[in-house]
Design an enzyme around this catalytic site. Structure first.
Site, mmCIF file in Angstrom:
data_model
loop_
_atom_site.group_PDB
_atom_site.id
_atom_site.type_symbol
_atom_site.label_atom_id
_atom_site.label_comp_id
_atom_site.label_asym_id
_atom_site.label_seq_id
_atom_site.Cartn_x
_atom_site.Cartn_y
_atom_site.Cartn_z
ATOM 1 N N LYS A 88 0.886 4.286 -2.867
ATOM 2 C CA LYS A 88 0.593 5.685 -2.589
ATOM 3 C C LYS A 88 1.777 6.592 -2.933
ATOM 4 C CE LYS A 88 -3.688 5.421 -1.515
ATOM 5 N NZ LYS A 88 -4.683 6.073 -2.394
ATOM 6 N N TYR A 120 0.833 -1.201 0.000
ATOM 7 C CA TYR A 120 0.000 0.000 0.000
ATOM 8 C C TYR A 120 0.869 1.253 0.000
ATOM 9 C CZ TYR A 120 -3.453 3.422 1.655
ATOM 10 O OH TYR A 120 -4.258 4.529 1.778
#
Length: 247
Positions: free
Chosen positions: A149, A145
């Site tokens: 991002k 993740y």
């Protein structure tokens, strides 16, 4: 203050920050296109559709669905802005949804003059020096993740650099109590969606800027790799190679 009515796409708007942003923009008089992953999720958007929102449906983990949505949007009235809100926290869809889909939509939708990408404070934990060729762009395994991002924040900065006349920004909405963030998240849900709405629609001079990383309407310094042009270009090349679509 907003003075102009805009047509704005909010991806991932069936719940959470995306739904809150879509509702707020509709209430302010904008034309809003909402997005849901599937028909079941689309049914939850009935109240927004009753208020006049348009809708597109498709799973952002599926590239063909992203391409179909782009074709559908390009055949309709031009979009003024896109809020790239859709995202997942874990599992195989992390890279497809969090970075590949925003990249494809950006490449395939030439009209929008304002682009807002949802980042996260987690992007500071991303690894820019990892081999981009080794990233699991197709979601066959769970991806990071934090990496996703970092990549989408760098994409926002790259678009700001490469697309003249486009205002492209990344927003950290904070850790807010949504389905993804969990009920004990400490940040303010209301503040969590206001910055992306402001950047997508406001005539405020501060909102009419590009290349920023924002938190609660305050411009912040992102990970140092975000504004590294070499890293941006490597990322864009990897995504172009992977998708067959150049920005």
């Amino acid at each position: 203050m907003t003075h102009t009515t805009h047509r704005i796409l909010v991806t991932g708007s069936a719940d959470g920050l995306g739904r809150a942003a879509a509702q707020s923009l509709l209430s302010a008089g904008h034309e809003v296109v909402v997005h849901a992953r599937n028909r079941k999720r689309a049914a939850d958007l009935g109240p927004l559709l009753e208020q006049g929102a348009g809708i597109v449906v498709g799973d952002f983990a599926d590239r063909d669905a992203v391409r179909r949505i782009a074709e559908e949007l390009n055949a309709a009235q031009p979009l003024h802005a896109v809020i790239h809100n859709a995202g997942v926290w874990s599992g195989p869809a992390v890279m497809p949804v969090n970075i590949v889909a925003p990249y494809l939509l950006t490449a395939l939708l030439p009209a929008p003059r304002r682009l807002v990408y949802l980042s996260s404070g987690s992007h500071f934990g991303g690894h820019p020096h990892s081999s981009l060729a080794g990233i699991d762009w197709r979601g066959e395994h769970a991806g990071s993740y934090a990496d996703s991002k970092l990549f989408v924040t760098a994409l926002a900065a790259a678009v700001a650099r490469l697309r003249s006349g486009v205002m492209s920004n990344a927003v950290d909405p904070g850790w807010v109590p949504t389905r993804m963030g969990g009920p004990n998240a400490p940040d303010d849900l209301e503040l969590g969606h206001r910055t992306q709405e402001w950047l997508a629609s406001s005539d405020d001079p501060q909102a009419l800027t590009s290349g920023g990383y924002w938190y609660h309407r305050q411009r912040q310094e992102p990970h140092e790799a975000v504004h590294d042009h070499v890293f941006q270009d490597r990322l864009l090349q990897a995504l172009a190679h992977e998708t067959g679509v150049r920005l």
